[in-house]
Design a protein around this motif. Structure first.
Motif, short mmCIF file in Angstrom:
data_model
loop_
_atom_site.label_atom_id
_atom_site.label_comp_id
_atom_site.label_asym_id
_atom_site.label_seq_id
_atom_site.Cartn_x
_atom_site.Cartn_y
_atom_site.Cartn_z
N ASP A 42 0.87 -1.17 0.00
CA ASP A 42 0.00 0.00 0.00
C ASP A 42 0.91 1.22 0.00
O ASP A 42 1.68 1.43 0.94
CB ASP A 42 -0.89 0.01 1.23
CG ASP A 42 -1.75 1.26 1.31
OD1 ASP A 42 -1.32 2.22 1.99
OD2 ASP A 42 -2.81 1.29 0.67
N TYR A 43 0.84 2.03 -1.05
CA TYR A 43 1.77 3.15 -1.20
C TYR A 43 1.73 4.08 0.01
O TYR A 43 2.78 4.43 0.58
CB TYR A 43 1.48 3.94 -2.48
CG TYR A 43 2.44 5.09 -2.70
CD1 TYR A 43 3.59 4.92 -3.44
CD2 TYR A 43 2.20 6.34 -2.12
CE1 TYR A 43 4.49 5.96 -3.61
CE2 TYR A 43 3.09 7.39 -2.27
CZ TYR A 43 4.23 7.19 -3.02
OH TYR A 43 5.13 8.23 -3.18
N ASP A 44 0.56 4.49 0.42
CA ASP A 44 0.44 5.46 1.51
C ASP A 44 1.05 4.92 2.80
O ASP A 44 1.74 5.65 3.53
CB ASP A 44 -1.03 5.82 1.74
CG ASP A 44 -1.61 6.62 0.59
OD1 ASP A 44 -0.82 7.29 -0.13
OD2 ASP A 44 -2.84 6.57 0.39
N ARG A 45 0.84 3.65 3.06
CA ARG A 45 1.41 3.07 4.28
C ARG A 45 2.91 2.85 4.14
O ARG A 45 3.67 3.08 5.09
CB ARG A 45 0.72 1.74 4.59
CG ARG A 45 1.12 1.18 5.94
CD ARG A 45 0.42 -0.10 6.27
NE ARG A 45 0.84 -0.61 7.57
CZ ARG A 45 0.74 -1.86 7.96
NH1 ARG A 45 0.19 -2.75 7.13
NH2 ARG A 45 1.14 -2.24 9.14
N SER A 63 4.58 6.18 4.71
CA SER A 63 3.93 7.01 5.73
C SER A 63 4.95 7.66 6.67
O SER A 63 4.68 8.73 7.23
CB SER A 63 2.93 6.18 6.53
OG SER A 63 3.59 5.10 7.20
N ARG A 64 6.12 7.01 6.85
CA ARG A 64 7.10 7.59 7.77
C ARG A 64 7.84 8.78 7.15
O ARG A 64 8.62 9.44 7.85
CB ARG A 64 8.09 6.52 8.22
CG ARG A 64 7.45 5.40 9.04
CD ARG A 64 6.81 5.91 10.33
NE ARG A 64 7.77 6.33 11.30
CZ ARG A 64 8.29 5.54 12.23
NH1 ARG A 64 7.92 4.27 12.32
NH2 ARG A 64 9.16 6.01 13.10
N ASN A 65 7.61 9.04 5.86
CA ASN A 65 8.12 10.28 5.28
C ASN A 65 7.29 11.49 5.71
O ASN A 65 7.79 12.62 5.71
CB ASN A 65 8.09 10.21 3.74
CG ASN A 65 9.08 9.22 3.17
OD1 ASN A 65 10.04 8.82 3.83
ND2 ASN A 65 8.85 8.81 1.92
N ILE A 66 6.01 11.22 6.05
CA ILE A 66 5.08 12.31 6.39
C ILE A 66 5.53 12.97 7.68
O ILE A 66 5.80 12.31 8.69
CB ILE A 66 3.64 11.79 6.51
CG1 ILE A 66 3.22 11.05 5.24
CG2 ILE A 66 2.69 12.95 6.81
CD1 ILE A 66 3.36 11.84 3.96
N THR A 117 4.63 16.76 3.36
CA THR A 117 3.19 16.67 3.58
C THR A 117 2.62 15.52 2.74
O THR A 117 3.29 14.99 1.84
CB THR A 117 2.48 17.97 3.17
OG1 THR A 117 2.58 18.13 1.74
CG2 THR A 117 3.11 19.17 3.86
N ARG A 118 1.39 15.15 3.00
CA ARG A 118 0.76 14.10 2.20
C ARG A 118 0.63 14.51 0.74
O ARG A 118 0.81 13.69 -0.17
CB ARG A 118 -0.60 13.74 2.79
CG ARG A 118 -0.50 12.93 4.07
CD ARG A 118 -1.83 12.66 4.73
NE ARG A 118 -1.68 11.74 5.85
CZ ARG A 118 -1.22 12.09 7.05
NH1 ARG A 118 -0.88 13.36 7.29
NH2 ARG A 118 -1.11 11.19 8.02
N GLN A 164 4.01 14.15 -0.82
CA GLN A 164 4.33 12.75 -1.07
C GLN A 164 3.72 12.28 -2.38
O GLN A 164 4.34 11.53 -3.14
CB GLN A 164 3.84 11.88 0.08
CG GLN A 164 4.28 10.42 -0.01
CD GLN A 164 5.79 10.26 0.11
OE1 GLN A 164 6.37 10.57 1.14
NE2 GLN A 164 6.43 9.77 -0.94
N GLN A 165 2.53 12.73 -2.69
CA GLN A 165 1.89 12.37 -3.95
C GLN A 165 2.60 13.02 -5.14
O GLN A 165 2.66 12.44 -6.23
CB GLN A 165 0.42 12.74 -3.93
CG GLN A 165 -0.41 11.93 -2.94
CD GLN A 165 -0.31 10.43 -3.19
OE1 GLN A 165 -0.44 9.97 -4.33
NE2 GLN A 165 -0.09 9.66 -2.13
#
Length: 293
Positions: A12-15, A18-21, A25-26, A29-30
């Motif tokens: 899962d890309y977001d997960r 997620s530790r970059n967040i 920002t979200r 990241q996108q």
């Protein structure tokens, strides 16, 4: 790299990132997810660049290399394992990147960068990351020239001793050619100019304990894994800043050299590039070394 994914785990890309967040920002990241980076050369620094940028969440790459792994790569190349000996570097690095992010879109240029494929290699690219072998200066010049013509930012980070020297070439700033000034110069002297331009501070020279390990006639020299990893860290950070517009980057004739062995960071400014008086002096000192004197 080819092992089956253990049960109970799904990508899962977001997960995964997620530790970059927090540091990004979200939304940022996108933006990293959508970016495309070209990397030429997948040896010491190139493989580390691709893996570091993959862990940053960048999902699109154009990568080029024609070489295969050998045992002498083991001390510094991120994808060099006994299991990868004899395999094309481009295949191994691509597999590792996809193992980090199975959604990665990676375009492979197995013959390296050539006149015939240069434009295709730079197609859709947001930034070019240079990691070509030191001795392929003519190819490097062509890539940087074409990046400038296409408006593509280009960066290079050289592994020097136990540190890294970083240069950024903006499409609207000083060009690679104007900085290094190798046009019309004798082949051997071109390397002297390239060394001086990449490393104006020459921080690592003081702790070279075996000068005979540097042999330009045989196209070999010492390199460390620490330097390659430092290159990837510095490069990844500057790619992030560029892609996310996180403030200005100092472009050539500015340069940055960090040497972990000496614990020293130097920012250099060489207006006029290699025509600067300090650079002319440095080139004069380097030439005898290249000639074995």
């Amino acid at each position: 790299m080819s092992r089956d994914i253990p049960s109970g785990f799904a990508f899962d890309y977001d997960r995964a990132f997620s530790r970059n967040i927090g540091w990004v920002t979200r939304d940022e990241q996108q933006r990293l997810r959508r970016a495309r980076v070209a990397v030429a050369g997948l040896g010491g620094v190139g493989g580390a660049h691709v893996l570091t940028l993959s862990r940053l969440g960048i999902a699109n790459f154009n990568i080029a290399d024609f070489d295969e792994f050998d045992v002498h790569n083991m001390n510094r190349q991120a994808a060099a394992f006994m299991s990868s000996m004899g395999r094309p570097k481009i295949e191994v690095v691509a597999e590792m990147a996809r193992d980090i992010n199975p959604e990665s879109d990676i375009r492979l240029f197995r013959e390296g960068v050539t006149d015939a494929n240069l434009d295709e290699f730079l197609k859709d690219v947001d930034v070019y990351v240079d990691s070509l072998d030191f001795f392929v200066l003519e190819v490097r010049r062509k890539v940087f020239r074409r990046c400038r013509e296409l408006g593509i930012p280009a960066m290079t980070a050289a592994p020097l001793g136990m540190g890294t020297a970083f240069l950024y070439f903006s499409p609207t700033g000083m060009s690679f050619e104007d900085y290094f000034q190798v046009e019309g110069v004798a082949h051997e002297d071109q390397y002297a100019r390239f060394i001086a331009g990449v490393s104006p501070a020459m921080l690592s020279r003081q702790y070279l304990v075996d000068p005979e390990a540097v042999n330009f006639k045989e196209r070999r020299g010492p390199s460390t894994g620490m330097a390659c990893e430092l290159c990837a860290g510095v490069m990844g950070t500057n790619v992030l800043k560029l892609l996310l517009n996180r403030g200005p980057l100092r472009a050539a004739p500015w340069g940055m050299h960090f040497d972990a062995y000496r614990g020293t960071l130097k920012h250099t400014w060489r207006p006029g590039g290699n025509s600067h008086p300090l650079q002319r002096l440095l080139i004069a000192l380097i030439k005898p070394v290249l000639r074995g004197r």
